[in-house]
Design a protein around this motif. Structure first.
Motif, short mmCIF file in Angstrom:
data_model
loop_
_atom_site.label_atom_id
_atom_site.label_comp_id
_atom_site.label_asym_id
_atom_site.label_seq_id
_atom_site.Cartn_x
_atom_site.Cartn_y
_atom_site.Cartn_z
N ASN A 181 4.14 4.20 -14.37
CA ASN A 181 2.86 4.46 -13.56
C ASN A 181 2.85 3.42 -12.17
O ASN A 181 3.17 2.24 -12.43
CB ASN A 181 2.07 3.96 -14.72
CG ASN A 181 0.44 4.25 -14.17
OD1 ASN A 181 -0.08 3.78 -13.12
ND2 ASN A 181 -0.23 5.28 -15.03
N ASP A 182 2.11 4.00 -11.23
CA ASP A 182 2.22 3.37 -10.18
C ASP A 182 1.11 2.12 -10.14
O ASP A 182 0.66 1.29 -9.18
CB ASP A 182 1.82 4.12 -8.87
CG ASP A 182 0.27 4.58 -9.13
OD1 ASP A 182 -0.39 4.76 -10.18
OD2 ASP A 182 -0.32 5.39 -8.07
N GLY A 183 0.39 2.13 -11.43
CA GLY A 183 -0.64 0.84 -11.67
C GLY A 183 0.53 -0.51 -11.64
O GLY A 183 -0.10 -1.68 -11.31
N GLN A 184 1.78 -0.42 -11.52
CA GLN A 184 2.75 -1.35 -11.65
C GLN A 184 2.58 -2.05 -10.22
O GLN A 184 3.07 -3.17 -9.91
CB GLN A 184 4.03 -1.25 -12.01
CG GLN A 184 4.34 -0.66 -13.35
CD GLN A 184 4.09 -1.84 -14.62
OE1 GLN A 184 4.23 -2.97 -14.24
NE2 GLN A 184 3.89 -1.40 -15.75
N ASN A 228 2.67 -6.06 -9.89
CA ASN A 228 3.65 -7.09 -9.38
C ASN A 228 4.87 -6.23 -8.86
O ASN A 228 5.97 -7.00 -8.48
CB ASN A 228 4.09 -8.01 -10.36
CG ASN A 228 4.69 -7.42 -11.49
OD1 ASN A 228 4.83 -6.37 -11.69
ND2 ASN A 228 4.70 -8.47 -12.62
N SER A 229 4.90 -5.04 -8.49
CA SER A 229 6.19 -4.65 -7.95
C SER A 229 5.99 -4.05 -6.40
O SER A 229 4.88 -3.78 -6.01
CB SER A 229 6.46 -3.31 -8.98
OG SER A 229 6.77 -3.57 -10.34
N PRO A 238 7.54 -1.07 -3.99
CA PRO A 238 7.92 0.54 -4.13
C PRO A 238 9.32 0.54 -4.69
O PRO A 238 9.62 1.41 -5.48
CB PRO A 238 7.52 1.17 -2.78
CG PRO A 238 6.41 0.39 -2.03
CD PRO A 238 6.47 -0.97 -2.71
N ALA A 239 10.29 -0.16 -4.12
CA ALA A 239 11.70 -0.04 -4.45
C ALA A 239 11.68 -0.44 -5.96
O ALA A 239 12.68 -0.09 -6.65
CB ALA A 239 12.45 -1.00 -3.60
N GLN A 240 11.09 -1.55 -6.29
CA GLN A 240 11.32 -2.01 -7.69
C GLN A 240 10.69 -0.87 -8.48
O GLN A 240 10.92 -0.66 -9.70
CB GLN A 240 10.51 -3.40 -7.84
CG GLN A 240 11.17 -4.62 -7.18
CD GLN A 240 10.37 -5.64 -7.06
OE1 GLN A 240 9.09 -5.71 -7.06
NE2 GLN A 240 10.83 -6.80 -7.28
N LEU A 241 9.64 -0.18 -8.15
CA LEU A 241 9.06 0.78 -8.84
C LEU A 241 9.96 2.10 -9.21
O LEU A 241 10.33 2.45 -10.26
CB LEU A 241 7.79 1.29 -8.47
CG LEU A 241 6.78 2.28 -9.40
CD1 LEU A 241 6.53 1.76 -10.56
CD2 LEU A 241 5.79 2.98 -8.40
N LEU A 242 10.53 2.45 -8.03
CA LEU A 242 11.74 3.64 -8.14
C LEU A 242 13.00 3.04 -8.99
O LEU A 242 13.13 3.73 -9.68
CB LEU A 242 12.10 3.71 -6.70
CG LEU A 242 13.19 4.73 -6.49
CD1 LEU A 242 12.75 6.00 -7.00
CD2 LEU A 242 13.81 5.01 -5.06
N GLY A 285 -0.35 7.84 -2.92
CA GLY A 285 -0.44 8.25 -1.75
C GLY A 285 -0.35 7.80 -0.31
O GLY A 285 -0.25 8.40 0.54
N GLN A 286 -0.14 6.50 -0.27
CA GLN A 286 0.01 5.57 0.81
C GLN A 286 1.32 6.05 1.59
O GLN A 286 2.32 6.14 0.52
CB GLN A 286 -0.48 4.20 0.52
CG GLN A 286 -1.83 3.99 0.08
CD GLN A 286 -2.61 3.85 1.29
OE1 GLN A 286 -2.12 3.66 2.46
NE2 GLN A 286 -3.95 3.77 0.96
N PRO A 287 1.68 5.93 2.77
CA PRO A 287 2.97 6.16 3.02
C PRO A 287 3.95 5.20 2.87
O PRO A 287 5.01 5.83 2.66
CB PRO A 287 2.70 6.43 4.70
CG PRO A 287 1.43 5.53 4.93
CD PRO A 287 0.60 6.07 3.69
N ALA A 288 3.72 4.13 2.54
CA ALA A 288 4.59 3.12 2.18
C ALA A 288 5.09 3.24 0.67
O ALA A 288 6.33 2.65 0.32
CB ALA A 288 4.14 1.70 2.25
N ARG A 289 4.19 4.04 0.07
CA ARG A 289 4.71 4.19 -1.28
C ARG A 289 5.23 5.90 -1.81
O ARG A 289 5.74 5.90 -2.67
CB ARG A 289 3.73 3.97 -2.38
CG ARG A 289 3.01 2.27 -2.12
CD ARG A 289 1.79 2.03 -2.60
NE ARG A 289 1.17 0.58 -2.53
CZ ARG A 289 -0.25 0.50 -2.31
NH1 ARG A 289 -0.90 1.52 -2.23
NH2 ARG A 289 -0.29 -0.83 -1.97
N ALA A 290 4.75 6.58 -0.97
CA ALA A 290 4.79 8.07 -1.61
C ALA A 290 6.16 8.37 -1.61
O ALA A 290 6.71 9.31 -2.38
CB ALA A 290 4.26 8.99 -0.48
N GLY A 291 7.19 7.70 -0.85
CA GLY A 291 8.76 7.95 -0.93
C GLY A 291 9.18 7.70 -2.42
O GLY A 291 10.22 8.32 -2.80
#
Length: 303
Positions: free
Chosen positions: A213-216, A223-224, A226-230, A261-267
């Protein structure tokens, strides 16, 4: 009520999970969820006398003071973020589930039209993004009924699933009373659907989750990167895929319009969908599809 009298199931499927057979013998059923709450959250603009804390940056704990920046974070989710996520889903021909607050969709009816046109399904997230624990039985019943009617009007489909904020066991009784619900997702306790008894009636539980979940990224435990979430999502899929060689599983990946939905995360969504589609043996399904499949075939699964 004591330690050994709790009305909770600590065993579940245990050592003998069912050998699920998903469509095309997929190893993992993956449901992509977009949580849409924008405009239905607590705000001074809506006359609530306090504001939400779940914005984009650390805030003063004094929620009695209005903050237009917090409100604008939610507005970003509806103005830009949700459409970025929608484009990514469309580009990959993936139909997912919009976990939607009814009032939020009423404030952005074009989104309701898009959901219908694109073939996504809707899971009811309540009338507003509000804590159900503070409501009376009658208040919660009225809001549930209003939310169902509203989403049916704005999206052209009656929601058949539920995930609330602060839901209780009372909520499940109201779902059964309301009728028309195939499943409840107010649980994070398994990797497969299962049934519970609610006043003598069987209700399907399609578990949710917070790890994928992007709540991470933000939220109380954020504390993550985007790369860590992926990496977390891909690792989760890999492990479930391995287990799925003998006992297929289910996975929910969930995100919020104002955050992912932010561009730094949507990828993260784009790269995960590409990874899942290239991997094979993955059924990218709507939550409704998973519930309907389980209801139709669960007796065939060998325990």
């Amino acid at each position: 009520m004591g330690l050994f009298d709790q009305d909770r199931d600590f065993v579940g499927y245990g050592r003998r999970p069912p050998k699920v057979i998903w469509p095309e013998e997929a190893r993992v059923a993956v449901n992509v969820v977009v949580a849409y709450e924008e405009g239905s959250e607590l705000s001074h603009s809506a006359g609530d006398g306090r504001r939400e804390m779940l914005g984009e940056f650390p805030l003063s704990p004094d929620t009695t003071q209005p903050d237009i920046l917090v409100e604008s974070v939610f507005q970003y989710g509806s103005r830009a973020g949700v459409w970025r996520l929608a484009r990514i889903l469309d580009e990959h021909d993936v139909r997912g589930t919009f976990l939607a607050c009814a009032a939020a969709v009423e404030l952005n009816r074009d989104l309701g039209a898009y959901i219908a046109e694109a073939g996504h399904d809707v899971c009811c997230h309540g009338w507003r993004y509000e804590d159900l624990n503070v409501l009376s039985d009658d208040e919660e019943r009225e809001r549930l009924h209003r939310a169902v009617a509203s989403l049916e009007d704005t999206t052209g489909q009656r929601p058949v699933g539920w995930f609330g904020r602060g839901s209780t066991k009372r909520t499940r009784k109201l779902l059964v009373e309301e009728g028309g619900f195939l499943y409840d997702s107010d649980a994070m306790d398994d990797d497969l659907p299962y049934f519970v008894d609610v006043d003598g009636q069987r209700l399907l539980i399609v578990p949710y989750g917070f790890v994928h979940n992007d709540g991470q990224l933000l939220g109380p435990l954020g504390n993550s990167t985007p790369a860590q979430l992926l990496d977390t999502w891909c690792r989760g899929l890999d492990e479930l895929w391995r287990e799925g060689a003998t006992h297929p599983r289910m996975m929910t990946v969930a995100m919020h319009s104002r955050w992912m939905g932010q561009p730094a995360r949507a990828g993260v969504l784009r790269e995960f969908l590409e990874y899942a589609q290239q991997k094979g043996g993955v059924w990218l399904a709507r939550r409704r599809d998973i519930a309907e499949w389980w209801l139709a075939h669960h007796e065939e699964f060998e325990a």
